[in-house]
Scaffold this active site. Structure first.
Site, PDB file in Angstrom:
ATOM      1  N   LYS A 251    -100.973  63.870  30.537  1.00 46.73           N
ATOM      2  CA  LYS A 251    -101.158  64.544  29.150  1.00 46.73           C
ATOM      3  C   LYS A 251    -100.056  63.991  28.157  1.00 46.73           C
ATOM      4  O   LYS A 251     -99.210  63.376  28.299  1.00 46.73           O
ATOM      5  CB  LYS A 251    -100.772  65.950  29.273  1.00 46.73           C
ATOM      6  CG  LYS A 251    -102.061  66.857  30.083  1.00 46.73           C
ATOM      7  CD  LYS A 251    -101.535  68.183  30.262  1.00 46.73           C
ATOM      8  CE  LYS A 251    -102.821  68.853  30.842  1.00 46.73           C
ATOM      9  NZ  LYS A 251    -102.496  70.363  30.943  1.00 46.73           N
TER      10      LYS A 251
ATOM     11  N   ARG B  75    -104.211  65.210  38.417  1.00 49.17           N
ATOM     12  CA  ARG B  75    -104.943  66.016  37.842  1.00 49.17           C
ATOM     13  C   ARG B  75    -106.698  65.372  37.876  1.00 49.17           C
ATOM     14  O   ARG B  75    -106.490  64.084  38.263  1.00 49.17           O
ATOM     15  CB  ARG B  75    -104.984  66.201  36.212  1.00 49.17           C
ATOM     16  CG  ARG B  75    -103.670  66.787  36.158  1.00 49.17           C
ATOM     17  CD  ARG B  75    -103.488  67.073  34.691  1.00 49.17           C
ATOM     18  NE  ARG B  75    -101.951  67.728  34.014  1.00 49.17           N
ATOM     19  CZ  ARG B  75    -101.015  67.238  34.068  1.00 49.17           C
ATOM     20  NH1 ARG B  75    -101.064  65.672  34.034  1.00 49.17           N
ATOM     21  NH2 ARG B  75     -99.776  67.789  33.661  1.00 49.17           N
TER      22      ARG B  75
ATOM     23  N   HIS C  79    -107.855  70.921  41.300  1.00 49.02           N
ATOM     24  CA  HIS C  79    -106.629  71.556  40.898  1.00 49.02           C
ATOM     25  C   HIS C  79    -105.942  72.271  42.099  1.00 49.02           C
ATOM     26  O   HIS C  79    -104.790  72.243  42.369  1.00 49.02           O
ATOM     27  CB  HIS C  79    -107.019  72.451  39.844  1.00 49.02           C
ATOM     28  CG  HIS C  79    -105.760  72.673  38.896  1.00 49.02           C
ATOM     29  ND1 HIS C  79    -105.243  71.685  38.289  1.00 49.02           N
ATOM     30  CD2 HIS C  79    -104.912  73.688  38.544  1.00 49.02           C
ATOM     31  CE1 HIS C  79    -104.053  71.921  37.521  1.00 49.02           C
ATOM     32  NE2 HIS C  79    -103.790  73.160  37.894  1.00 49.02           N
TER      33      HIS C  79
ATOM     34  N   HIS D 191     -95.338  67.090  34.697  1.00 52.16           N
ATOM     35  CA  HIS D 191     -94.946  68.294  33.992  1.00 52.16           C
ATOM     36  C   HIS D 191     -94.000  67.962  32.943  1.00 52.16           C
ATOM     37  O   HIS D 191     -92.895  67.472  33.430  1.00 52.16           O
ATOM     38  CB  HIS D 191     -94.612  69.361  34.978  1.00 52.16           C
ATOM     39  CG  HIS D 191     -95.651  69.952  35.731  1.00 52.16           C
ATOM     40  ND1 HIS D 191     -95.645  70.843  36.863  1.00 52.16           N
ATOM     41  CD2 HIS D 191     -97.072  70.166  35.361  1.00 52.16           C
ATOM     42  CE1 HIS D 191     -96.520  71.184  37.206  1.00 52.16           C
ATOM     43  NE2 HIS D 191     -97.494  70.770  36.391  1.00 52.16           N
TER      44      HIS D 191
ATOM     45  N   TYR E 125     -94.494  76.748  41.801  1.00 53.94           N
ATOM     46  CA  TYR E 125     -94.872  76.233  43.242  1.00 53.94           C
ATOM     47  C   TYR E 125     -93.603  76.612  44.214  1.00 53.94           C
ATOM     48  O   TYR E 125     -93.874  77.065  45.147  1.00 53.94           O
ATOM     49  CB  TYR E 125     -95.141  74.736  43.240  1.00 53.94           C
ATOM     50  CG  TYR E 125     -96.031  74.185  42.368  1.00 53.94           C
ATOM     51  CD1 TYR E 125     -97.511  74.650  42.866  1.00 53.94           C
ATOM     52  CD2 TYR E 125     -95.779  73.537  41.438  1.00 53.94           C
ATOM     53  CE1 TYR E 125     -98.511  73.979  42.061  1.00 53.94           C
ATOM     54  CE2 TYR E 125     -97.033  73.230  40.370  1.00 53.94           C
ATOM     55  CZ  TYR E 125     -98.285  73.317  40.688  1.00 53.94           C
ATOM     56  OH  TYR E 125     -99.202  73.011  40.083  1.00 53.94           O
TER      57      TYR E 125
ATOM     58  N   ARG F 126    -104.071  69.865  44.063  1.00 59.43           N
ATOM     59  CA  ARG F 126    -102.815  69.615  43.356  1.00 59.43           C
ATOM     60  C   ARG F 126    -101.806  70.760  43.611  1.00 59.43           C
ATOM     61  O   ARG F 126    -100.518  70.290  44.044  1.00 59.43           O
ATOM     62  CB  ARG F 126    -103.088  69.512  41.830  1.00 59.43           C
ATOM     63  CG  ARG F 126    -102.020  69.332  40.909  1.00 59.43           C
ATOM     64  CD  ARG F 126    -102.618  69.123  39.402  1.00 59.43           C
ATOM     65  NE  ARG F 126    -101.532  69.200  38.346  1.00 59.43           N
ATOM     66  CZ  ARG F 126    -100.627  68.280  37.931  1.00 59.43           C
ATOM     67  NH1 ARG F 126    -100.818  66.993  38.554  1.00 59.43           N
ATOM     68  NH2 ARG F 126     -99.835  68.707  36.925  1.00 59.43           N
TER      69      ARG F 126
END
Length: 345
Positions: free
Chosen positions: A221, A197, A291, A317, A326, A294
């Site tokens: 995150k 990110r 993004h 993730h 994806y 990404r």
């Protein structure tokens, strides 16, 4: 309240005291215990302020007065005002998270919002570059005439230009321009090579790069740390940036930041987005964001045969479902190729 947006501060101040204090305590819980990002805390606080404002207008004065009917009434009102499905899903999630926390904290007799169903958010397929387009972006030309290669149109812009140094003369300006160019190159290579990110890339320190093993340590995150490999082209860009680019831009405020702005501080994500968009425009590509790079990295990995679980780990993730989108992109490309090539498609 510092975590509330400017539009909700007045509403927050007007809430009954028990509700206002509950919102503040829940915000602290999200930030300190759950390690949620400032953006997530701000969004959830805004949602809860709106919910309690609605509840107060319905006659609720205590947190314990909040029940499933009130929450559903609030969401129905949001829907009638045209809130998007993604917004509705987030607001339902905020209500459920608060209800569970408030019940554990003894503020509500039951977890009233637990049965609440979220509207299924419509997930559009992400926009991705083809592999040849990504390669072209990595070779994007700088603006002709700039010293040392300069910066592309719509690149860093005025916010990323250091004031001229009258004592340094043209050599200093050329060194700065060359430094910015090398910074842009390594930014593009790292974003595409690792799929990180933009906030993660801008948060990297020099110590996070293991050049011997060609991996970067990324803090993602929820303060989850992961190691992400990168390839030879990114290594070359990193080598040149650390050798000649970073020293040209570094200043007293640089600290350990890997990527720097032209004024010497840590590169800001807004500037990084302008860099990516500018190089894409200079190359004649569709509108491209960090993004989007990404998305492109993840799609190209899967199309190249990478395991879905491995891509999940690389992207950081927490749920495999976030990575599975994806595979949809790859299937759509396969379907398009089938329709174009098969005689009985």
């Amino acid at each position: 309240m510092s975590r509330a947006g400017p539009d909700s501060r007045a509403t927050h101040a007007a809430l009954p005291t028990p509700m206002r204090e509950a919102v503040d305590d829940f915000a602290d819980h999200l930030a300190r215990v759950r390690n949620r990002s400032a953006h997530t805390v701000r969004a959830y606080v805004g949602d809860l302020v709106s919910l309690f404002d609605h509840a107060a207008r319905m006659g609720c004065a205590e947190v314990a007065d909040l029940d499933l009917g009130v929450v559903r009434s609030w969401l129905a009102k949001q829907r009638t005002t045209g809130a998007a499905r993604t917004t509705m899903a987030r607001r339902a999630a905020a209500a459920r998270a608060f209800s569970a926390w408030a019940h554990r904290a003894g503020l509500m007799p039951t977890d009233a919002a637990a049965p609440l169903a979220s509207p299924r958010a419509h997930r559009e397929l992400p926009t991705v570059l083809r592999a040849d387009q990504a390669a072209a972006l990595m070779r994007a030309p700088a603006r002709p005439g700039d010293p040392g290669g300069g910066v592309p149109p719509q690149g860093p812009g005025s916010a990323d230009v250091r004031p001229a140094d009258p004592a340094g003369g043209g050599d200093r300006e050329a060194a700065l321009a060359r430094g910015v160019l090398l910074r842009d190159r390594v930014l593009l290579e790292l974003l595409y090579a690792t799929g990180v990110r933009i906030s993660e890339a801008c948060g990297l320190d020099t110590a996070d790069v293991d050049q011997g093993r060609r991996v970067v340590r990324v803090l993602g995150k929820g303060s989850r740390e992961r190691s992400v490999p990168y390839g030879v082209p990114a290594q070359r860009a990193l080598d040149e940036w650390l050798r000649a680019g970073r020293p040209a831009l570094a200043g007293p405020g640089s600290g350990d930041a890997l990527l720097l702005g032209a004024r010497g501080g840590r590169l800001h994500p807004t500037t990084a987005r302008r860099v990516v968009a500018g190089y894409a425009e200079a190359t004649g590509l569709p509108r491209t964001t960090p993004h989007g790079l990404r998305h492109s990295a993840a799609t190209h990995l899967l199309e190249g045969g990478a395991d879905l679980r491995a891509v999940q780990e690389l992207l950081g993730h927490s749920s495999l479902g976030s990575t599975q989108i994806y595979t949809h992109v790859s299937v759509e490309r396969l379907r398009a190729a089938y329709r174009q090539a098969h005689p009985r498609a």
